[in-house]
Design a protein around this motif. Structure first.
Motif, PDB file in Angstrom:
ATOM      1  N   GLY A   1       0.780  -1.221   0.000  1.00 17.57           N
ATOM      2  CA  GLY A   1       0.000   0.000   0.000  1.00 17.57           C
ATOM      3  C   GLY A   1       0.812   1.271   0.000  1.00 17.57           C
ATOM      4  N   ILE A   2       2.137   1.188   0.145  1.00 19.41           N
ATOM      5  CA  ILE A   2       2.965   2.390   0.144  1.00 19.41           C
ATOM      6  C   ILE A   2       3.049   2.936  -1.280  1.00 19.41           C
ATOM      7  CG2 ILE A   2       5.288   3.296   0.515  1.00 19.41           C
ATOM      8  CD1 ILE A   2       3.839   2.707   3.062  1.00 19.41           C
ATOM      9  N   LYS A   3       2.817   4.220  -1.441  1.00 14.40           N
ATOM     10  CA  LYS A   3       2.858   4.807  -2.774  1.00 14.40           C
ATOM     11  C   LYS A   3       4.305   4.997  -3.218  1.00 14.40           C
ATOM     12  CE  LYS A   3      -1.539   7.265  -2.504  1.00 14.40           C
ATOM     13  NZ  LYS A   3      -2.220   8.570  -2.629  1.00 14.40           N
ATOM     14  N   ALA A   4       4.556   4.637  -4.455  1.00 11.17           N
ATOM     15  CA  ALA A   4       5.878   4.841  -5.038  1.00 11.17           C
ATOM     16  C   ALA A   4       5.705   4.949  -6.539  1.00 11.17           C
ATOM     17  CB  ALA A   4       6.815   3.686  -4.692  1.00 11.17           C
ATOM     18  N   THR A   5       6.528   5.751  -7.143  1.00 15.69           N
ATOM     19  CA  THR A   5       6.450   5.917  -8.589  1.00 15.69           C
ATOM     20  C   THR A   5       7.370   4.908  -9.253  1.00 15.69           C
ATOM     21  OG1 THR A   5       6.003   8.266  -8.349  1.00 15.69           O
ATOM     22  CG2 THR A   5       6.806   7.534 -10.495  1.00 15.69           C
ATOM     23  N   ALA A   6       6.843   4.194 -10.240  1.00 15.74           N
ATOM     24  CA  ALA A   6       7.667   3.221 -10.953  1.00 15.74           C
ATOM     25  C   ALA A   6       8.771   3.941 -11.712  1.00 15.74           C
ATOM     26  CB  ALA A   6       6.802   2.414 -11.918  1.00 15.74           C
ATOM     27  N   LEU A   7       9.988   3.418 -11.611  1.00 14.11           N
ATOM     28  CA  LEU A   7      11.116   4.030 -12.316  1.00 14.11           C
ATOM     29  C   LEU A   7      11.030   3.773 -13.804  1.00 14.11           C
ATOM     30  CD1 LEU A   7      14.081   3.083  -9.982  1.00 14.11           C
ATOM     31  CD2 LEU A   7      12.572   5.045  -9.883  1.00 14.11           C
ATOM     32  N   THR A   8      10.541   2.624 -14.196  1.00 13.30           N
ATOM     33  CA  THR A   8      10.513   2.210 -15.589  1.00 13.30           C
ATOM     34  C   THR A   8       9.211   1.478 -15.839  1.00 13.30           C
ATOM     35  OG1 THR A   8      11.394  -0.019 -15.327  1.00 13.30           O
ATOM     36  CG2 THR A   8      12.992   1.772 -15.366  1.00 13.30           C
ATOM     37  N   PRO A   9       8.873   1.218 -17.097  1.00 10.09           N
ATOM     38  CA  PRO A   9       7.691   0.400 -17.379  1.00 10.09           C
ATOM     39  C   PRO A   9       7.809  -1.012 -16.821  1.00 10.09           C
ATOM     40  CG  PRO A   9       8.415   1.574 -19.340  1.00 10.09           C
ATOM     41  CD  PRO A   9       9.482   1.750 -18.309  1.00 10.09           C
ATOM     42  N   TYR A  10       9.035  -1.422 -16.477  1.00  9.50           N
ATOM     43  CA  TYR A  10       9.265  -2.782 -16.002  1.00  9.50           C
ATOM     44  C   TYR A  10       9.245  -2.883 -14.484  1.00  9.50           C
ATOM     45  CZ  TYR A  10      11.322  -2.574 -20.668  1.00  9.50           C
ATOM     46  OH  TYR A  10      11.534  -2.338 -21.998  1.00  9.50           O
ATOM     47  N   ASP A  11       9.121  -1.745 -13.786  1.00 16.82           N
ATOM     48  CA  ASP A  11       9.360  -1.748 -12.355  1.00 16.82           C
ATOM     49  C   ASP A  11       8.315  -2.556 -11.588  1.00 16.82           C
ATOM     50  OD1 ASP A  11      11.474  -0.528 -10.777  1.00 16.82           O
ATOM     51  OD2 ASP A  11       9.847   0.348  -9.623  1.00 16.82           O
ATOM     52  N   ASN A  12       7.034  -2.308 -11.864  1.00 15.82           N
ATOM     53  CA  ASN A  12       6.005  -3.069 -11.157  1.00 15.82           C
ATOM     54  C   ASN A  12       6.068  -4.547 -11.516  1.00 15.82           C
ATOM     55  OD1 ASN A  12       5.033  -0.856  -9.828  1.00 15.82           O
ATOM     56  ND2 ASN A  12       3.485  -0.378 -11.364  1.00 15.82           N
ATOM     57  N   MET A  13       6.384  -4.832 -12.779  1.00  7.90           N
ATOM     58  CA  MET A  13       6.536  -6.216 -13.188  1.00  7.90           C
ATOM     59  C   MET A  13       7.622  -6.906 -12.368  1.00  7.90           C
ATOM     60  SD  MET A  13       7.206  -7.619 -17.052  1.00  7.90           S
ATOM     61  CE  MET A  13       5.735  -6.795 -17.667  1.00  7.90           C
ATOM     62  N   ALA A  14       8.708  -6.186 -12.109  1.00  8.27           N
ATOM     63  CA  ALA A  14       9.801  -6.761 -11.331  1.00  8.27           C
ATOM     64  C   ALA A  14       9.364  -7.093  -9.913  1.00  8.27           C
ATOM     65  CB  ALA A  14      10.986  -5.799 -11.312  1.00  8.27           C
ATOM     66  N   ASP A  15       8.447  -6.301  -9.337  1.00 12.09           N
ATOM     67  CA  ASP A  15       7.951  -6.596  -7.998  1.00 12.09           C
ATOM     68  C   ASP A  15       7.287  -7.973  -7.950  1.00 12.09           C
ATOM     69  OD1 ASP A  15       8.673  -4.343  -6.422  1.00 12.09           O
ATOM     70  OD2 ASP A  15       7.155  -3.166  -7.460  1.00 12.09           O
ATOM     71  N   TYR A  16       6.434  -8.227  -8.936  1.00  7.78           N
ATOM     72  CA  TYR A  16       5.738  -9.512  -8.956  1.00  7.78           C
ATOM     73  C   TYR A  16       6.712 -10.663  -9.217  1.00  7.78           C
ATOM     74  CZ  TYR A  16       1.687  -6.450  -9.349  1.00  7.78           C
ATOM     75  OH  TYR A  16       0.752  -5.481  -9.140  1.00  7.78           O
ATOM     76  N   ILE A  17       7.648 -10.443 -10.137  1.00  4.44           N
ATOM     77  CA  ILE A  17       8.622 -11.492 -10.435  1.00  4.44           C
ATOM     78  C   ILE A  17       9.473 -11.777  -9.196  1.00  4.44           C
ATOM     79  CG2 ILE A  17      10.623 -12.089 -11.845  1.00  4.44           C
ATOM     80  CD1 ILE A  17       7.924 -12.177 -13.292  1.00  4.44           C
ATOM     81  N   ALA A  18       9.839 -10.745  -8.461  1.00  8.20           N
ATOM     82  CA  ALA A  18      10.633 -10.944  -7.246  1.00  8.20           C
ATOM     83  C   ALA A  18       9.893 -11.819  -6.258  1.00  8.20           C
ATOM     84  CB  ALA A  18      10.978  -9.591  -6.613  1.00  8.20           C
ATOM     85  N   GLN A  19       8.583 -11.634  -6.157  1.00 14.51           N
ATOM     86  CA  GLN A  19       7.809 -12.455  -5.239  1.00 14.51           C
ATOM     87  C   GLN A  19       7.748 -13.910  -5.706  1.00 14.51           C
ATOM     88  OE1 GLN A  19       4.030 -10.454  -4.156  1.00 14.51           O
ATOM     89  NE2 GLN A  19       4.994  -8.615  -4.984  1.00 14.51           N
ATOM     90  N   ILE A  20       7.633 -14.119  -7.012  1.00 17.10           N
ATOM     91  CA  ILE A  20       7.658 -15.486  -7.535  1.00 17.10           C
ATOM     92  C   ILE A  20       8.988 -16.144  -7.210  1.00 17.10           C
ATOM     93  CG2 ILE A  20       7.640 -16.865  -9.651  1.00 17.10           C
ATOM     94  CD1 ILE A  20       5.754 -14.801 -10.858  1.00 17.10           C
ATOM     95  N   LEU A  21      10.085 -15.419  -7.449  1.00 16.29           N
ATOM     96  CA  LEU A  21      11.409 -15.990  -7.243  1.00 16.29           C
ATOM     97  C   LEU A  21      11.698 -16.217  -5.768  1.00 16.29           C
ATOM     98  CD1 LEU A  21      13.383 -13.863  -9.849  1.00 16.29           C
ATOM     99  CD2 LEU A  21      12.540 -16.205 -10.095  1.00 16.29           C
ATOM    100  N   ALA A  22      11.202 -15.313  -4.903  1.00 21.02           N
ATOM    101  CA  ALA A  22      11.417 -15.487  -3.472  1.00 21.02           C
ATOM    102  C   ALA A  22      10.802 -16.789  -2.987  1.00 21.02           C
ATOM    103  CB  ALA A  22      10.842 -14.299  -2.706  1.00 21.02           C
ATOM    104  N   GLY A  23       9.693 -17.185  -3.587  1.00 21.68           N
ATOM    105  CA  GLY A  23       9.054 -18.438  -3.198  1.00 21.68           C
ATOM    106  C   GLY A  23       9.824 -19.666  -3.619  1.00 21.68           C
ATOM    107  N   LEU A  24      10.757 -19.509  -4.566  1.00 18.85           N
ATOM    108  CA  LEU A  24      11.550 -20.648  -5.033  1.00 18.85           C
ATOM    109  C   LEU A  24      12.836 -20.831  -4.238  1.00 18.85           C
ATOM    110  CD1 LEU A  24      11.130 -20.193  -8.909  1.00 18.85           C
ATOM    111  CD2 LEU A  24       9.928 -21.805  -7.417  1.00 18.85           C
ATOM    112  N   GLY A  25      13.177 -19.883  -3.387  1.00 17.25           N
ATOM    113  CA  GLY A  25      14.365 -20.025  -2.548  1.00 17.25           C
ATOM    114  C   GLY A  25      15.591 -19.353  -3.150  1.00 17.25           C
ATOM    115  N   HIS A  26      16.600 -19.118  -2.306  1.00 16.20           N
ATOM    116  CA  HIS A  26      17.802 -18.413  -2.721  1.00 16.20           C
ATOM    117  C   HIS A  26      18.644 -19.215  -3.707  1.00 16.20           C
ATOM    118  CE1 HIS A  26      16.591 -15.500   0.017  1.00 16.20           C
ATOM    119  NE2 HIS A  26      17.393 -15.735   1.048  1.00 16.20           N
ATOM    120  N   SER A  27      18.447 -20.522  -3.795  1.00  9.59           N
ATOM    121  CA  SER A  27      19.266 -21.334  -4.692  1.00  9.59           C
ATOM    122  C   SER A  27      18.831 -21.241  -6.144  1.00  9.59           C
ATOM    123  CB  SER A  27      19.234 -22.795  -4.245  1.00  9.59           C
ATOM    124  OG  SER A  27      17.916 -23.317  -4.343  1.00  9.59           O
TER     125      SER A  27
END
Length: 514
Positions: A160-186
């Motif tokens: 819920g914290i407001k932030a301006t996306a740096l690039t058109p890819y920025d919000n997409m990266a947030d979701y991808i990061a969450q997918i990858l976090a679920g797969l573990g650091h390896s």
């Protein structure tokens, strides 16, 4: 292992991804494919076979599930007020240097200057005096970073914290990061093409992850074509430069492409690695035995030529049609099948009519299985202005359609072994191209030696060989990651979630390679 790609289906890059993903040792790797955009799955299609050993994770579906749990970062589109706001002026030395540089020199330092400016909270501009005209205001690169004190934490940490996306890819990266976090650091990410590599870099600023960039074009030529506006090109250069530098390794399918980006972004040569695009010979030959997807009108006893690829300017179908017109003028009868679709179809249709080739040339559009057409062809004609690899040349060799290719940068010469496993002709010479086609198709010369060389050259692109190279590379990255984790625990590891550390992330990555 996670393959991050723009789409599941496409051209040679996507065909290579599917081949590699399906051939990796399933006992060593749990393989996932994450397309950034939805694409329909076909159990088996012409360009590759979807192997059952990997899982496709659809970004749009995952995005929907995430949105149900938290508020996504909002986009803030520019308004007339923000666009009209006073723009910060460059220091005199920046303007002076930029105005004295050649285009090539500006290209090499643009990203470095822009990052320094962006870290000060300014918007980065390309400050070449010759471009500052009344009709063309200073182009904004629009990569303004927030002040160093403002964090770029993942949405998961600050719902819920407001932030301006740096690039058109920025919000997409947030979701991808969450997918990858679920797969573990390896998990090791392999990002296919430029957009996915930028998303992987942005995701790496949000969650601990390591990624390999897998690019498939001659970037110095390709970027000029897709970003004709200097401001757009400058913006993308900044993002791609940072993403490639932060990667564990950047892989290209040809050595020429490695050299090209090494010079363009001035990165160390050992940051790049050449791994050829693979071919699954058994699958290609089996698919070539299927019926034509679109039956051909009767054309008895005439040679068949095939051109396979996107209908876009860089494929230079105009050059092909000029050569075919010369063959027609020489009294040669043939059938040329142009397979593919794209925005250039109208122009190609006009050129076919202009050269009076309506009886000799067929536009088949996109087909799922092009291999029956290649198997029926006497020659495969490639007239591209540049190619990183040109997988279609390998596919043609596998089906004994002799490849005749323009010697463009950089793939054809490397794939065809300097013309030993096919025919190379000089760029821009339609007469030489017509002569080469005529020699292969209509001469009485014995081509058995050429076919034998083609068969021997195919061994370099065998899927088993290429998959082993990928396994070794990923193994090295994983081993280095393990050593780094032991030497640099989380409490002392640099934190790249701060906007001020964007540049430091690339420097840290380069330090690991040293």
């Amino acid at each position: 292992m996670v393959f991050l790609t723009r789409a599941l289906h496409g051209g040679g890059a996507e065909r290579a991804l599917q081949s590699v993903a399906g051939a990796l040792n399933s006992q060593l790797f749990d393989v996932h494919i994450v397309p950034l955009f939805n694409s329909a799955i076909s159990p088996e299609f012409g360009h590759a076979t979807v192997a059952p050993s990997f899982e496709a994770v659809w970004f749009e579906r995952t995005k929907t599930e995430v949105v149900q749990q938290q508020v996504p970062l909002p986009q803030t589109p520019p308004t007339a007020e923000t666009m009209a706001a006073p723009r910060p002026r460059f220091p005199a030395w920046v303007t002076f240097i930029a105005s004295k540089l050649t285009s090539a020199q500006k290209q090499r330092i643009r990203a470095s200057i822009a990052f320094k400016i962006a870290r000060l909270g300014w918007r980065a501009f390309k400050a070449a005096r010759r471009e500052l005209t009344a009709d063309a205001p200073p182009p904004c690169v629009d990569v303004a970073l927030p002040p160093p004190s403002e964090e770029l934490s993942p949405a998961a940490a600050r719902p819920g914290i407001k932030a301006t996306a740096l690039t058109p890819y920025d919000n997409m990266a947030d979701y991808i990061a969450q997918i990858l976090a679920g797969l573990g650091h390896s998990a090791i990410v392999i990002s296919l093409m430029e957009e996915a590599t930028i998303v992987a870099w942005l995701a790496s600023l949000r969650t601990p992850m390591r990624y390999l960039a897998w690019l498939h074009t001659v970037e110095s030529l390709y970027l000029d074509q897709i970003f004709p506006a200097p401001a757009q090109r400058a913006k993308f250069d900044i993002l791609l430069h940072a993403a490639v530098a932060r990667s564990e390794r950047c892989v290209f399918p040809s050595r020429g492409c490695c050299d090209d980006l090494t010079e363009l972004y001035e990165l160390p040569p050992d940051h790049f690695q050449c791994i050829y695009n693979p071919i699954d010979l058994a699958t290609v030959r089996r698919l070539s035995e299927l019926p034509f997807e679109r039956p051909l009108a009767p054309h008895p006893n005439v040679p068949i030529l095939v051109s396979l690829g996107r209908l876009s300017p860089e494929k230079d179908h105009a050059h092909l049609l000029k050569a075919l017109s010369l063959l027609r003028q020489r009294g040669r009868d043939f059938l040329c099948l142009i397979i593919g679709d794209g925005d250039h179809v109208g122009e190609i249709t006009r050129l076919i009519e202009h050269h009076a080739l309506a009886d000799q040339v067929r536009l088949l559009g996109a087909v799922q299985n092009p291999f029956p057409y290649l198997a029926a062809a006497d020659a495969l004609i490639l007239t591209s202005k540049f190619e990183s690899f040109a997988l279609v040349l390998v596919e043609a060799m596998a089906l004994e359609a002799v490849p005749v290719a323009v010697d463009c940068p950089t793939g054809p010469r490397e794939v065809l072994d300097c013309g030993q496993a096919g025919v190379l002709v000089p760029p821009g010479d339609e007469r030489a191209l017509a002569d080469a086609i005529e020699h292969i198709v209509w001469s009485e010369a014995d081509h058995s030696a050429l076919l034998a060389t083609m068969a021997d050259r195919l061994k370099s692109f065998d899927i088993a060989t290429v998959a082993l190279q990928w396994e070794r590379l990923v193994g090295k990255v994983h081993a280095k990651a393990t050593l780094t984790d032991e030497a640099c625990p989380d409490s002392t590891r640099p934190n790249f979630e701060s906007a001020a550390d964007v540049q430091d992330s690339a420097r840290y990555s380069a330090g690991l390679h040293r």
